[in-house]
Write an enzyme that holds these catalytic residues in place. Structure first.
Site, PDB file in Angstrom:
ATOM      1  N   THR A  16      13.272  99.264  27.452  1.00  0.00           N
ATOM      2  CA  THR A  16      11.895  98.855  27.760  1.00  0.00           C
ATOM      3  C   THR A  16      11.194  98.391  26.487  1.00  0.00           C
ATOM      4  OG1 THR A  16      11.810 100.276  29.674  1.00  0.00           O
ATOM      5  CG2 THR A  16       9.696  99.731  28.684  1.00  0.00           C
ATOM      6  N   GLU A  55       5.499 102.478  43.984  1.00  0.00           N
ATOM      7  CA  GLU A  55       6.899 102.060  43.876  1.00  0.00           C
ATOM      8  C   GLU A  55       7.733 102.445  45.099  1.00  0.00           C
ATOM      9  OE1 GLU A  55       8.778 102.406  39.915  1.00  0.00           O
ATOM     10  OE2 GLU A  55       6.861 103.184  39.243  1.00  0.00           O
ATOM     11  N   SER A  70       9.325 106.812  32.958  1.00  0.00           N
ATOM     12  CA  SER A  70       9.792 107.557  31.784  1.00  0.00           C
ATOM     13  C   SER A  70       8.655 108.237  31.034  1.00  0.00           C
ATOM     14  CB  SER A  70      10.545 106.629  30.824  1.00  0.00           C
ATOM     15  OG  SER A  70      11.748 106.220  31.416  1.00  0.00           O
ATOM     16  N   SER A  77      16.097 103.429  30.906  1.00  0.00           N
ATOM     17  CA  SER A  77      17.062 102.340  30.694  1.00  0.00           C
ATOM     18  C   SER A  77      17.449 102.235  29.227  1.00  0.00           C
ATOM     19  CB  SER A  77      16.467 101.007  31.153  1.00  0.00           C
ATOM     20  OG  SER A  77      15.316 100.718  30.371  1.00  0.00           O
ATOM     21  N   LYS A 133      10.401  92.058  33.984  1.00  0.00           N
ATOM     22  CA  LYS A 133      11.154  92.372  32.763  1.00  0.00           C
ATOM     23  C   LYS A 133      12.120  91.233  32.432  1.00  0.00           C
ATOM     24  CE  LYS A 133      10.995  97.431  33.020  1.00  0.00           C
ATOM     25  NZ  LYS A 133      11.726  98.685  33.240  1.00  0.00           N
ATOM     26  N   HIS A 139     -19.137 110.947  37.377  1.00  0.00           N
ATOM     27  CA  HIS A 139     -20.074 110.175  36.565  1.00  0.00           C
ATOM     28  C   HIS A 139     -19.938 108.673  36.802  1.00  0.00           C
ATOM     29  CE1 HIS A 139     -21.164 113.863  34.436  1.00  0.00           C
ATOM     30  NE2 HIS A 139     -19.889 114.176  34.623  1.00  0.00           N
TER      31      HIS A 139
HETATM   32  O1  PA5 Z   1      10.062 103.398  37.967  1.00  0.00           O
HETATM   33  C1  PA5 Z   1      10.383 102.412  37.316  1.00  0.00           C
HETATM   34  O2  PA5 Z   1      11.408 101.744  37.534  1.00  0.00           O
HETATM   35  C2  PA5 Z   1       9.499 101.958  36.186  1.00  0.00           C
HETATM   36  O3  PA5 Z   1       8.246 102.584  36.239  1.00  0.00           O
HETATM   37  C3  PA5 Z   1      10.203 102.210  34.843  1.00  0.00           C
HETATM   38  O4  PA5 Z   1      10.296 103.596  34.593  1.00  0.00           O
HETATM   39  C4  PA5 Z   1       9.435 101.500  33.735  1.00  0.00           C
HETATM   40  O5  PA5 Z   1       9.456 100.107  33.962  1.00  0.00           O
HETATM   41  C5  PA5 Z   1      10.018 101.779  32.360  1.00  0.00           C
HETATM   42  O6  PA5 Z   1      11.398 101.593  32.345  1.00  0.00           O
HETATM   43  P1  PA5 Z   1      12.317 102.707  31.657  1.00  0.00           P
HETATM   44  O7  PA5 Z   1      12.021 103.967  32.408  1.00  0.00           O
HETATM   45  O8  PA5 Z   1      13.709 102.246  31.857  1.00  0.00           O
HETATM   46  O9  PA5 Z   1      11.906 102.759  30.234  1.00  0.00           O
END
Ligand code: PA5
Length: 346
Positions: A92, A227, A47, A89, A337, A243
């Protein structure tokens, strides 16, 4: 979901961006135009990346956007700064901490979420006052909602009076992304994303970025390799890496086969940085199994940044396919989480 669940979402990036204007229709209450020159974007992971990608485009419009991946808020966040709260979501915890503080401090705030507490509290005023939230389509992996989130961010900043209409820049970006779908979408050996994915497979990917248009794409590529391809990566920027980073390979030289380098080149490179790329590669190119350069395409910072993002998104999916891993689930993120919420420990 499987690889066949993520690849169509990568292919849909131009459609998501093109359709994002509609997301503003339901914006209620509309943010008061305030013409903020400084914007703080609170978000994490998939996000937050919309902020990194938008930065060079916004900078050209005189808007300084800071991406805040932290709990709480920086001390300068006051009523003169617009605080944008991005959480796909809507739940977070780092972002929600900043959200509550921003509302309490009287900052003008704008939310971007598909649901969760952020959307609910924006609408019902449960944190002290209601605030506008742009509702994103639900049901996607957060990182696959970049086109929606980025379009919502730009449209929201326009609605707040921070920037002029982003329509022309978005249209240019959509056009270059559609070309990218035709070039990078087919899983064939002549596709450069397929070819590079094979060379990165089983290795630690190092991403060098050469300019502001590339830095956000570098952060995105690092996260997508993590991911989607379930593989390690880090991203580091020129000229800073000259550097420090270039000195850091000596001890690992015997294991050079374990590392591969991807260089993302923006269209806004300083001429001295362009010289640095060649000099840097002369020094460290031999420390890697392979070195790949990817150049930005298109007109304008938004199109060029997104062209690099799109290349990396496809690349990470092809890495996942070659590795035989499912790009969609991020079990450890979910487990972490849940544990912090007081649920099941991983
Ligand atoms: O790709 C993902 O699932 C994570 O990087 C989420 O984006 C991150 O944990 C943050 O969650 P959210 O995007 O629901 O705020």
């Amino acid at each position: 979901m499987s690889l066949d669940g993520m690849l169509p979402l990568v292919t849909a990036l131009p459609d998501h961006l093109a359709g994002s204007e509609r997301l503003l229709d339901g914006l209620s209450p509309r943010p008061a135009p305030a013409a903020p020159r400084r914007v703080l974007l609170c978000g994490m992971g998939g996000s937050a990346i919309a902020g990194d990608v938008a930065r060079p485009f916004l900078a050209r419009q005189g808007v300084d956007l800071t991406v805040w991946r932290e709990y709480d808020l920086p001390s300068w966040a006051d009523a003169s700064a617009l605080v944008v709260l991005c959480s796909y979501s809507g739940d977070t915890e780092e972002t929600l901490t900043g959200a509550r503080l921003a509302v309490a401090a009287g900052c003008p705030v704008l939310g971007i979420a598909s649901g969760g507490e952020l959307l609910a509290r924006g609408r019902d005023g449960g944190w002290g006052r209601p605030f506008p939230v742009i509702a994103l389509p639900a049901g996607l992996p957060p990182r696959a909602a970049l086109g929606h989130g980025l379009g919502a961010l730009l449209g929201g900043l326009h609605a707040c009076g921070a920037i002029g209409s982003p329509a022309a820049a978005s249209a240019a970006a959509v056009a270059v992304l559609r070309e990218g779908v035709a070039r990078l979408g087919p899983d064939v050996p002549e596709n450069p994303a397929v070819r590079i994915a094979r060379s990165l497979l089983g290795r630690f990917t190092v991403v060098y970025t050469t300019s502001p248009e590339a830095h956000g794409a570098g952060a995105r590529l690092k996260a997508q390799i993590n991911e989607n391809a379930k593989s390690p990566a880090y991203a580091v920027a020129l000229p800073e890496l000259d550097h420090n980073d270039i000195v850091g390979w000596e001890v690992l030289r015997p294991r050079r086969d374990a590392f591969a380098l991807v260089i993302l080149r923006g269209g806004d490179e300083h001429p001295r940085t362009a010289l640095r790329v060649a000099a840097t590669l002369d020094l460290v190119g031999g420390e890697f199994h392979a070195v790949h350069e990817i150049g930005a395409r298109g007109d304008g910072p938004l199109a060029r940044s997104l062209s690099l993002v799109q290349f990396g998104d496809y690349l990470s999916c092809y890495m996942a396919r070659a590795a035989g891993v499912d790009p969609v689930p991020v079990a450890r993120i979910d487990a972490l989480k849940a544990r912090l919420r007081g649920g099941t420990a991983p």
